[in-house]
Design a protein around this motif. Structure first.
Motif, mmCIF file in Angstrom:
data_model
loop_
_atom_site.group_PDB
_atom_site.id
_atom_site.type_symbol
_atom_site.label_atom_id
_atom_site.label_comp_id
_atom_site.label_asym_id
_atom_site.label_seq_id
_atom_site.Cartn_x
_atom_site.Cartn_y
_atom_site.Cartn_z
ATOM 1 N N MET A 65 0.069 2.299 1.275
ATOM 2 C CA MET A 65 1.364 1.607 1.086
ATOM 3 C C MET A 65 1.773 1.074 2.362
ATOM 4 N N THR A 99 4.240 4.353 -6.124
ATOM 5 C CA THR A 99 5.277 5.509 -6.000
ATOM 6 C C THR A 99 5.322 6.455 -6.906
ATOM 7 N N HIS A 100 4.727 6.044 -8.445
ATOM 8 C CA HIS A 100 4.879 7.261 -9.057
ATOM 9 C C HIS A 100 3.476 8.040 -8.899
ATOM 10 N N ASN A 136 2.755 -1.777 -6.332
ATOM 11 C CA ASN A 136 3.697 -0.896 -5.576
ATOM 12 C C ASN A 136 4.451 0.099 -6.244
ATOM 13 N N VAL A 137 4.910 -0.207 -7.586
ATOM 14 C CA VAL A 137 5.836 0.818 -8.335
ATOM 15 C C VAL A 137 4.716 1.840 -8.823
ATOM 16 N N GLN A 140 0.056 7.719 0.444
ATOM 17 C CA GLN A 140 1.231 7.365 1.155
ATOM 18 C C GLN A 140 1.223 6.726 2.528
ATOM 19 N N ILE A 153 2.078 8.908 -6.294
ATOM 20 C CA ILE A 153 2.447 10.106 -4.959
ATOM 21 C C ILE A 153 3.331 11.185 -5.618
#
Length: 483
Positions: free
Chosen positions: A467, A341-342, A337-338, A463, A344
């Motif tokens: 996610m 985020t980076h 998940n981390v 995204q 995207i």
């Protein structure tokens, strides 16, 4: 057998013999004072007191009826008066004395035999009774030994049943935990699949993809360990059942043996059902001795105990595995998940690299196609030299008799064929590699071309789709297999 000194009946026969030859002349006959002659008598004179039948035959049935006068039929008186054919009184007394002594000896031997026989019967009775008592005692000891091993086998069988039940419960938990890992793996694979729909440079192996692959590897590793332990549990259950089966079979055999030996132990001389079985003592149907018999049962019990220890160890390992795998999967879930985020945030900076990659890919495709064509031409050029060499070898095999010589030409031809075949093999391998590389370059070109047009779609995939699917993850209780 005739008794010594008893007279024999007189024999009456016809005068068919030659009596003149049977009696010695008077002048040569021994005197009664000298006893019996030293030379053996003929068979006809073995009993000298019996008159010869030839001296008593008379009447018309004699040889006189054949033309002889009565005076000619009777022997001379001087030839009949020989007294050596009688026993002496001393011989008579000795015969009676010997008979008395023989009778006394026979009676004494009979008395001794009777006494010895009575004593022998009593001794053998006591010996047989003692042997039977000893055998009965040994049978009782054998029954006690069987009872002891039966109790040991029952105890081990109860413990093995409990262990099998416990291992079965842990195995079911492991199966449930394994089934719960399918959902996270499905999400990871779908994320990878959705991201494969990105086009062009968006199909880069970024940190998100690496983390997704690591997550997939972690889940697969957990599944593999679970399956491996599941296989071990099934194998362990099978081993436990085999050991349990051996214990059960041994216990069943002990029960049969206990029943038989107990029946034998209860048998007495007055019991019903006893009978003769001729030759049964010579039939050796045994296959063990007391040491090997006890060792066999002890070995079964030790094997069952060893299997139980291994089964308990396996249960502990499965419990630890469930905890470890649950923690590993949850930790990797957070890392993915981390990374998303980076990624995207970096997606907008990737556009400028597309054209460069696409140009290089097109150029490499062009060079690779020329290389493939050159390889194919080289393969075709090797065909005729190979045919020539093989034809030469084939024709040389038709040489007659000793002309079939393994000469230098033959060796060179063989080397030539082997060299050409090795060259063809390497070219074919290189052609396959080149074609595979070409396919990958074509695929990469198509991806890069589409990547320029669908960059927005790539952002939507990371995204929204990826996610969006990763908002839920199985709880620890489910991963431990309790529900």
């Amino acid at each position: 057998m005739e008794l010594l000194g008893s007279p024999l009946p007189t024999l009456y026969t016809h005068r068919g013999s030659t009596p003149a030859k049977f009696l010695p002349p008077i002048s040569t006959a021994p005197s009664p004072k000298n006893g019996f002659p030293s030379s053996p008598l003929p068979q006809s004179f073995s009993h000298p007191w019996v008159p010869r039948a030839t001296n008593l035959t008379m009447g018309p049935s004699s040889k006189s009826s054949q033309g002889l006068t009565p005076s000619e039929a009777l022997p001379p008186i001087s030839s009949r008066a020989a007294p050596f054919t009688r026993y002496t009184p001393g011989d008579w007394h000795r015969s009676n004395l010997n008979n008395s002594k023989a009778s006394e000896t026979s009676r004494r031997n009979a008395e001794l035999l009777t006494a010895d026989t009575s004593r022998l019967i009593q001794d053998k009775y006591q010996e047989t009774r003692k042997t039977q008592v000893k055998t009965t005692k040994k049978l009782g000891e054998r029954v006690n030994d069987i009872k002891f091993w039966k109790s040991q086998l029952r105890q081990e069988l109860d413990k093995m049943n409990g262990e099998n039940n416990a291992l079965t419960d842990v195995t079911k938990r492991l199966e449930r935990a394994l089934a719960k890992t399918e959902a996270p793996l499905q999400v990871t694979q779908e994320c990878l699949l959705h991201r494969e729909k990105r086009m062009g440079i968006d199909l880069v192996c970024d940190d998100v993809e690496k983390q997704l692959l690591v997550e997939a590897d972690v889940i697969r590793s957990c599944q593999e360990r679970m399956r491996r332990y599941l296989d071990q549990a099934e194998a362990r259950l099978a081993s436990n059942r085999m050991a349990q089966h051996e214990v059960e079979r041994d216990l069943a055999n002990k029960q049969v043996a206990h029943r038989i030996d107990d029946q034998c132990h209860q048998l007495r001389n007055t019991s019903d059902g006893i009978s003769y079985y001729q030759g049964v003592e010579r039939v050796d149907a045994t296959i063990s001795v007391p040491e090997s018999w006890a060792k066999f049962t002890d070995k079964n019990i030790l094997r069952s105990q060893s299997e139980r220890v291994a089964s308990a160890q396996l249960r502990d390992n499965i419990e630890n595995l469930l905890v470890v795998t649950a923690n590993e999967m949850r930790r990797q879930f957070s890392c993915v998940n981390v990374a998303f985020t980076h990624r995207i945030a970096e997606m907008a900076e990737a556009k400028r690299r597309i054209q460069d990659h696409l140009g290089k890919t097109l150029q490499e495709i062009f060079h690779l196609k020329r290389t493939i064509e050159a390889i194919r031409k080289a393969i075709r050029d090797k065909g005729r030299p190979l045919k020539v060499a093989q034809t030469r070898l084939d024709k040389r095999t038709r040489r007659p008799s000793m002309e079939l010589c393994r000469d230098t030409a033959h060796l060179h031809l063989v080397n030539e064929v082997c060299e050409i075949e090795e060259t063809l093999q390497s070219l074919q391998q290189r052609l396959g590699d080149a074609e595979d590389t070409l396919q990958r370059l074509v695929h990469a070109k198509l991806v890069l071309e589409h990547d320029l047009a669908v960059k927005a779609n790539s952002l939507f995939i990371d995204q929204e789709k990826c996610m969006g699917m990763r908002k839920a993850f199985p709880s620890t209780v489910r991963l431990l297999g309790y529900v």
